[in-house]
Every structure is written in C-alpha cells, then in structure tokens.
Design a protein around this motif. Structure first.
Motif, PDB file in Angstrom:
ATOM      1  N   VAL A   1       0.857  -1.185   0.000  1.00  0.00           N
ATOM      2  CA  VAL A   1       0.000   0.000   0.000  1.00  0.00           C
ATOM      3  C   VAL A   1       0.893   1.234   0.000  1.00  0.00           C
ATOM      4  CG1 VAL A   1      -1.571   1.349   1.471  1.00  0.00           C
ATOM      5  CG2 VAL A   1      -1.948  -1.102   1.193  1.00  0.00           C
ATOM      6  N   PHE A   2       0.498   2.247  -0.803  1.00  0.00           N
ATOM      7  CA  PHE A   2       1.236   3.513  -0.770  1.00  0.00           C
ATOM      8  C   PHE A   2       0.496   4.459   0.160  1.00  0.00           C
ATOM      9  CE2 PHE A   2       2.142   7.823  -2.208  1.00  0.00           C
ATOM     10  CZ  PHE A   2       3.527   7.816  -2.130  1.00  0.00           C
ATOM     11  N   SER A   3       1.209   5.012   1.135  1.00  0.00           N
ATOM     12  CA  SER A   3       0.570   5.894   2.112  1.00  0.00           C
ATOM     13  C   SER A   3       0.559   7.339   1.632  1.00  0.00           C
ATOM     14  CB  SER A   3       1.307   5.803   3.443  1.00  0.00           C
ATOM     15  OG  SER A   3       0.932   6.893   4.255  1.00  0.00           O
ATOM     16  N   PHE A   4      -0.653   7.899   1.559  1.00  0.00           N
ATOM     17  CA  PHE A   4      -0.808   9.298   1.146  1.00  0.00           C
ATOM     18  C   PHE A   4      -0.170  10.238   2.171  1.00  0.00           C
ATOM     19  CE2 PHE A   4      -3.317  13.215   1.637  1.00  0.00           C
ATOM     20  CZ  PHE A   4      -3.104  13.785   0.408  1.00  0.00           C
ATOM     21  N   THR A   5      -0.359   9.954   3.445  1.00  0.00           N
ATOM     22  CA  THR A   5       0.144  10.876   4.473  1.00  0.00           C
ATOM     23  C   THR A   5       1.652  10.725   4.685  1.00  0.00           C
ATOM     24  OG1 THR A   5      -0.809   9.309   6.041  1.00  0.00           O
ATOM     25  CG2 THR A   5      -1.931  11.395   5.803  1.00  0.00           C
TER      26      THR A   5
ATOM     27  N   PHE B   1     -10.281   7.426   6.398  1.00  0.00           N
ATOM     28  CA  PHE B   1     -10.293   8.333   5.247  1.00  0.00           C
ATOM     29  C   PHE B   1     -10.301   7.575   3.940  1.00  0.00           C
ATOM     30  CE2 PHE B   1      -8.934  11.650   8.146  1.00  0.00           C
ATOM     31  CZ  PHE B   1      -9.327  12.826   7.525  1.00  0.00           C
ATOM     32  N   LEU B   2     -11.026   8.103   2.969  1.00  0.00           N
ATOM     33  CA  LEU B   2     -10.849   7.691   1.574  1.00  0.00           C
ATOM     34  C   LEU B   2     -10.243   8.894   0.851  1.00  0.00           C
ATOM     35  CD1 LEU B   2     -11.200   6.065  -1.017  1.00  0.00           C
ATOM     36  CD2 LEU B   2     -13.622   6.676  -1.031  1.00  0.00           C
ATOM     37  N   ALA B   3      -8.976   8.762   0.456  1.00  0.00           N
ATOM     38  CA  ALA B   3      -8.279   9.859  -0.230  1.00  0.00           C
ATOM     39  C   ALA B   3      -7.898   9.387  -1.634  1.00  0.00           C
ATOM     40  CB  ALA B   3      -7.064  10.282   0.587  1.00  0.00           C
ATOM     41  N   THR B   4      -6.702   8.797  -1.775  1.00  0.00           N
ATOM     42  CA  THR B   4      -6.333   8.243  -3.083  1.00  0.00           C
ATOM     43  C   THR B   4      -6.865   6.818  -3.258  1.00  0.00           C
ATOM     44  OG1 THR B   4      -4.277   7.262  -2.307  1.00  0.00           O
ATOM     45  CG2 THR B   4      -4.177   9.558  -3.011  1.00  0.00           C
ATOM     46  N   GLY B   5      -7.376   6.246  -2.164  1.00  0.00           N
ATOM     47  CA  GLY B   5      -7.973   4.913  -2.228  1.00  0.00           C
ATOM     48  C   GLY B   5      -6.987   3.770  -2.080  1.00  0.00           C
ATOM     49  N   ASP B   6      -5.707   4.070  -1.954  1.00  0.00           N
ATOM     50  CA  ASP B   6      -4.712   2.988  -1.945  1.00  0.00           C
ATOM     51  C   ASP B   6      -4.855   2.061  -0.730  1.00  0.00           C
ATOM     52  OD1 ASP B   6      -3.728   3.792  -4.343  1.00  0.00           O
ATOM     53  OD2 ASP B   6      -2.020   4.885  -3.526  1.00  0.00           O
ATOM     54  N   ALA B   7      -5.106   2.647   0.434  1.00  0.00           N
ATOM     55  CA  ALA B   7      -5.250   1.820   1.642  1.00  0.00           C
ATOM     56  C   ALA B   7      -6.449   0.876   1.483  1.00  0.00           C
ATOM     57  CB  ALA B   7      -5.423   2.702   2.870  1.00  0.00           C
ATOM     58  N   LEU B   8      -7.571   1.434   1.031  1.00  0.00           N
ATOM     59  CA  LEU B   8      -8.773   0.607   0.891  1.00  0.00           C
ATOM     60  C   LEU B   8      -8.605  -0.418  -0.229  1.00  0.00           C
ATOM     61  CD1 LEU B   8     -11.426   3.347   1.629  1.00  0.00           C
ATOM     62  CD2 LEU B   8     -11.099   1.233   2.917  1.00  0.00           C
ATOM     63  N   LEU B   9      -7.944  -0.038  -1.308  1.00  0.00           N
ATOM     64  CA  LEU B   9      -7.707  -1.015  -2.384  1.00  0.00           C
ATOM     65  C   LEU B   9      -6.815  -2.159  -1.897  1.00  0.00           C
ATOM     66  CD1 LEU B   9      -7.328   1.307  -5.489  1.00  0.00           C
ATOM     67  CD2 LEU B   9      -8.974  -0.560  -5.261  1.00  0.00           C
TER      68      LEU B   9
END
Ligand code: 5GP
Length: 202
Positions: A96-100, A126-134
């Motif tokens: 996963v790529f972390s936005f923060t 949070f849903l930001a770039t979606g990477d964590a949820l994906l």
C-alpha cells in the motif's frame, strides 16, 4: 451524517487544500460517542448483507471497525503494517502507498482469520487516493471472501479514491464527503452544494 459534518466543521483543521487534521476527535484523541454513532451508521447500511467480519487497517481504522463490528455482533480484523514480511505462507499480503507518509508499506492479515466463507465489510477513517482501501480489497480477494462493501468515515471527494474503487466494482458508503477545502474557507461537503438535478440523482 450531520453529526460528523458538524464536528468536522467545528473541530477539524484544514492544514492544506488536501490534508484535513481531525486528531482532536477522530484519529489521535478519539470521541467514543461519535465513534459508536459512526459504527451504527456503517452497520445500519450493511445490516441485511450477512456480514461475518469487519476488516480495517491499523491504526486509525481500528476503533471504527470495533464500533461497527460491535453493532453487527461479529468479529473485526485489522490488517497489520509490516516493513518486511518473511513468513508469507501464512499471510495474505499486499503493498500500500501511504498518502500521508508518502511511502509504500506492506499490510498483512493472517490466513487463519479470513477465508472464502467470509462476507466482509471494510471500513477506514479516510478515503483519499484509495490505496489503503484497495489494499484491503486485494486481501479480501486473496482470501476468496465476498466483499459486501466499503465504508469510509471521511471521503475527500476531490481526490481519486472513489473512482478507483468504483472501477474495481466496489460499493462505497462515506459518511462525510468533502467536495473541497482550504485553510481560508474551511470545508464544503457534497450534500450542501447539490443542485436540484444532482439531488434527483442521489
Ligand atoms: P488513501 O490510501 O485513501 O490515500 O489514504 C488512506 C489513509 O491516509 C487514511 O487511512 C488516513 O489514515 C490517511 N489520510 C489520507 N488523507 C488524510 C487527511 O486528509 N487527513 C488525515 N488525518 N489522514 C489522511
């Protein structure tokens, strides 16, 4: 969710046009009453879906998963973040790529706790770039489990996370959808600025 939107307006701090700080009530110091209401809202949306497990990612999704799972009466599971995973045979693992943090990390879930019989509801803060949820969606896929849907407490709708999840065929339920924000003008939610046409489509 009006309660949440009001709280974001009152206590959220817009650091930049892309980063919202909510650590007085959501993800450092935590308001347990608000957290339980958030859990109830996610649970209500999924109540007829036969959820067997709620899945999140450490650390800031854990209390929302707890509140949701408590309301549904099922266990919750949180994906662990690891720098190096050596024992891959017993784990579902993805990157996963972390936005923060602006870096990649691995997340893992033990194969003992997720399998093809499970019906999974994923939640996160949070849903930001979606990477964590994906990443969590990928873990559900590896397990062969059924994904019932995804719940995000705060969605920054001006980022591309929703589009990526929708492209992956995932149903998303966000409790506060931020259309735009800035340190000068604060936060604007999607519901507040819907035109009559947009409202007819909701
Ligand atoms: P994504 O993978 O959707 O880009 O972001 C996932 C994670 O980044 C979230 O679970 C959350 O912890 C963190 N995050 C993303 N945007 C924000 C933000 O604006 N504020 C805070 N506090 N965390 C954020």
């Amino acid at each position: 969710m009006k309660l949440l939107q009001d709280r974001i307006r009152q206590d959220g701090q817009v650091l930049t046009e892309t980063v919202l700080k909510v650590d007085t009530f959501l993800n450092h110091q935590v308001d347990p009453m608000l957290t339980m209401e958030i859990g109830k809202a996610f649970a209500q949306k999924a109540e007829s879906a036969g959820v067997t497990k709620v899945l999140t990612i450490e650390a800031s999704g854990i209390h929302f998963a707890m509140a949701t799972a408590f309301t549904l009466g099922v266990p919750f599971l949180y994906a662990k973040k690891k720098k190096a995973v050596t024992l891959t045979e017993d784990l579902y693992t993805t990157e996963v790529f972390s936005f923060t943090r602006q870096e990649s990390f691995q997340v893992s879930v033990s194969k003992r706790y997720l399998n093809a019989e499970d019906r999974v509801l994923i939640v996160d803060d949070f849903l930001a770039t979606g990477d964590a949820l994906l990443g969590l969606v990928e873990i559900v896929r590896q397990a062969g489990a059924t994904l019932v849907g995804v719940g995000a407490v705060v969605e920054k709708s001006f980022q591309d996370g929703r589009a990526k999840l929708e492209a992956a065929g995932v149903e998303i339920h966000s409790l506060a959808r931020i259309r735009s924000m800035s340190p000068e003008t604060g936060v604007t939610f999607i519901e507040e600025t819907l035109t009559e046409n947009e409202e007819a489509l909701v």
